[in-house]
Design an enzyme around this catalytic site. Structure first.
Site, PDB file in Angstrom:
ATOM      1  N   GLY A 190      10.911  -0.020   7.930  1.00  0.00           N
ATOM      2  CA  GLY A 190       9.575  -0.597   8.083  1.00  0.00           C
ATOM      3  C   GLY A 190       9.697  -2.023   8.608  1.00  0.00           C
ATOM      4  CD  GLU A 193      -7.951  -7.365   6.133  1.00  0.00           C
ATOM      5  OE1 GLU A 193      -7.222  -7.352   5.142  1.00  0.00           O
ATOM      6  OE2 GLU A 193      -7.655  -6.834   7.209  1.00  0.00           O
ATOM      7  CG  HIS A 246      -7.394   0.015   0.529  1.00  0.00           C
ATOM      8  ND1 HIS A 246      -8.717   0.140   0.906  1.00  0.00           N
ATOM      9  CD2 HIS A 246      -6.859  -0.917   1.351  1.00  0.00           C
ATOM     10  CE1 HIS A 246      -8.967  -0.681   1.915  1.00  0.00           C
ATOM     11  NE2 HIS A 246      -7.854  -1.339   2.208  1.00  0.00           N
ATOM     12  NE  ARG A 288      -6.940  -4.509  -0.062  1.00  0.00           N
ATOM     13  CZ  ARG A 288      -5.943  -4.542   0.764  1.00  0.00           C
ATOM     14  NH1 ARG A 288      -4.737  -4.250   0.328  1.00  0.00           N
ATOM     15  NH2 ARG A 288      -6.119  -4.830   2.017  1.00  0.00           N
ATOM     16  CG  HIS A 326      -3.285   0.073  -0.058  1.00  0.00           C
ATOM     17  ND1 HIS A 326      -3.153   0.745   1.142  1.00  0.00           N
ATOM     18  CD2 HIS A 326      -3.332  -1.250   0.263  1.00  0.00           C
ATOM     19  CE1 HIS A 326      -3.131  -0.141   2.141  1.00  0.00           C
ATOM     20  NE2 HIS A 326      -3.210  -1.350   1.628  1.00  0.00           N
ATOM     21  NE  ARG A 376      -0.479  -5.916  -0.393  1.00  0.00           N
ATOM     22  CZ  ARG A 376      -1.274  -5.533   0.610  1.00  0.00           C
ATOM     23  NH1 ARG A 376      -1.827  -6.433   1.409  1.00  0.00           N
ATOM     24  NH2 ARG A 376      -1.522  -4.258   0.799  1.00  0.00           N
TER      25      ARG A 376
HETATM   26  C1  SIN Z   1      -6.517  -2.857   5.279  1.00  0.00           C
HETATM   27  O1  SIN Z   1      -6.612  -2.889   6.501  1.00  0.00           O
HETATM   28  O2  SIN Z   1      -7.491  -2.795   4.539  1.00  0.00           O
HETATM   29  C2  SIN Z   1      -5.151  -2.854   4.678  1.00  0.00           C
HETATM   30  C3  SIN Z   1      -4.496  -4.139   4.877  1.00  0.00           C
HETATM   31  C4  SIN Z   1      -3.683  -4.489   3.669  1.00  0.00           C
HETATM   32  O3  SIN Z   1      -3.298  -3.617   2.903  1.00  0.00           O
HETATM   33  O4  SIN Z   1      -3.465  -5.671   3.428  1.00  0.00           O
END
Ligand code: SIN
Length: 502
Positions: free
Chosen positions: A15, A116, A232, A281, A342, A377
């Site tokens: 990765g 975000e 998530h 989140r 997630h 996170r």
């Molecule tokens: C997302 O696009 O929601 C995932 C990105 C992340 O996990 O930080």
């Protein structure tokens, strides 16, 4: 006769953390990069939203990124590591650009940024709209193909760490011919990713079995913060679907997406009046979980219909097309979503240079517990963590390269049985148990039941030592599941992703 290979550096995992580290290591060093499946299948390829980074040095902005990271992590993050994360972001984004990575740009050539959950400002870089991971990884694989000092072994799975007196010396690998190979190295870097494969639904591929974490645990390496499994909030919901779940990026909420319950009522105000859909989140997943419970349903909706079709197709091409293929035109229809596993915030415990509790063994990326995520996170900090700490590990290896030499090791006499068992029932049960008893909301009685059910499988698996990927994946899954359960039992209070109903 045992087959033996030797490298200066062994990296497990293909990765972002693994490949970026390999590419940052001096080309005078011989690197062996082992990936248990096809190199394109790792979770980094699936990342949509982006990579959080203040690329232009501005102390106030960097401090704000630091504060947002701590706030999302319920302030139990490792402060030193979090400083490193945000302060070294710009330098590592520069390195990514020099390796050929192309982020989305504005007409004037500056990098486009988005927002975000949990971020106070637009600091998330993306590529290909909502296909950031796939773009970055393709660019890096192209760079990898040019590097003569890096040998890549796909479909070859490391199963045990070779060590002596708490010093790592190499790994045992199952090669493509299903033979045992003893791979020796001066430095060993674990970049084996997450644990999504132990849940019924995850944004990860099923191959994410916590292999590196379980292997390190068997070798006596310290593992920490496993109770912080991040769910998530917006996995794409399809009735009765299990396995890898398509992600509806948090960036959709960043660009104005609104969460509504099954009755079409917006609900985030009840849970986080200030940040609403852009709360971190843990808050949003727990809110959706509660809302689903109160409305007797297994999903909610994400509404982005107020944006034009032209905008949505351009900004979210992957999401737009995937939803359309499943009968949802996101410019007209609400998107059905539900929380899914997630990301693992904890893992193999490291310091700020990626050192684990074993000499010569490093851990980076999702399998590591650098401490930067605390109890939850912050969105788009995971790709950043891969490059910042991968970069640090590579820098240290480069500095120490003159000390590398031939590894002397007495190879252990491992006794394996060769069976074709695929352990399917056990894997299904692990996923059922984790999804039922070790999910968003936890109770001691559920955790104890989960422990009892999975300990039985662990004990049975320990009695046999089958030389196969199936066996190792299964015992690794049970091992990490039990680590999560034990650490969840030990943390009595609710914090971040770990929500205790009792
Ligand atoms: C997302 O696009 O929601 C995932 C990105 C992340 O996990 O930080």
């Amino acid at each position: 006769m045992k087959e033996i290979k030797q490298f200066d550096v062994i990296i497990l995992g293909g990765g972002l953390a693994g490949i970026y580290t390999a590419l940052t290591i001096s080309s005078s060093l011989h690197v062996g990069l082992f990936v248990k499946d096809a190199i394109e299948r790792g979770s980094s390829n699936l990342a949509q939203g982006g990579i959080a980074a203040e690329v232009i040095w501005d102390e106030n902005k960097i401090e704000e990124h630091y504060e947002d990271t701590l706030r999302a992590g319920s302030y139990i993050n490792d402060k030193e590591a979090t400083h490193v994360l945000v302060e070294e972001a710009g330098k590592n984004i520069e390195r990514l650009l020099s390796l050929g990575v192309e982020f989305d740009k504005n007409a004037d050539g500056t990098l486009v940024t988005t927002l975000e959950g949990g971020h106070r400002s637009r600091r998330i870089l993306h590529a290909g709209g909502d296909d950031t991971g796939a773009h970055i990884m393709q660019n890096l694989r192209d760079a990898l193909a040019q590097r003569k000092n890096i040998d890549v072994y796909e479909d070859e799975m490391a199963i045990e760490i070779l060590h002596n007196n708490n010093k790592a010396l190499g790994v045992i690998v199952i090669n493509q011919q299903n033979e045992e190979v003893y791979v020796l190295g001066n430095k060993i870097v674990l970049a084996t990713g997450g644990i999504g494969g132990i849940y019924k639904k995850s944004t990860n591929e099923k191959i994410a079995c916590g292999d590196g974490i379980a292997m390190a645990h068997r070798a006596g390496v310290r593992i920490k913060n496993m109770e912080f499994v991040q769910f998530h909030p917006t996995g794409f919901y399809i009735e009765d679907q299990i396995g890898k779940t398509f992600l509806i990026s948090e960036a959709v909420r960043g660009e104005g997406g609104i969460l509504k319950n099954i009755e079409g009522v917006r609900f985030m105000e009840k849970y986080d009046k200030e940040r609403m859909e852009l709360a971190p989140r843990d808050v949003v997943s727990q809110a959706i979980h509660r809302e689903m419970f109160d409305t007797w349903s297994d999903h909610v909706y994400l509404d982005i219909t107020h944006k034009s079709k032209d905008y949505l197709v351009k900004r979210f091409p992957t999401i737009y097309q995937h939803c359309l293929d499943n009968g949802i035109d996101i410019s007209k229809d609400y998107i059905p979503v539900a929380p899914v596993e997630h990301f693992l915030c904890g893992g193999i415990d490291t310091d700020v240079c990626g050192h684990t509790s074993m000499e010569n063994l490093y851990a980076i990326g999702e399998c590591a517990n650098t401490g930067v995520h605390g109890a939850n996170r912050l969105a788009s900090n995971s790709l950043l963590e891969c490059i910042v700490f991968g970069g640090r590990v590579a820098d240290e290896i480069n500095q120490q390269k003159d000390t590398f030499g031939k590894i002397d090791v007495v190879l252990p006499d491992m006794v394996f049985t060769h069976k074709k068992y695929n352990f399917k029932d056990i894997r299904v049960e692990i996923r059922d148990v984790m999804s039922k008893y070790v999910f968003i909301v936890r109770k001691e009685e559920d955790l104890l039941l989960a422990k009892k059910l999975l300990t039985k499988h662990y004990n049975n698996l320990k009695k046999i030592n089958v030389f196969s990927r199936y066996y190792y994946e299964t015992i690794n899954m049970v091992t990490v599941a039990l680590l999560i359960i034990e650490q969840a039992l030990a943390r009595k209070e609710s914090v971040g992703c770990h929500f205790r109903l009792d």
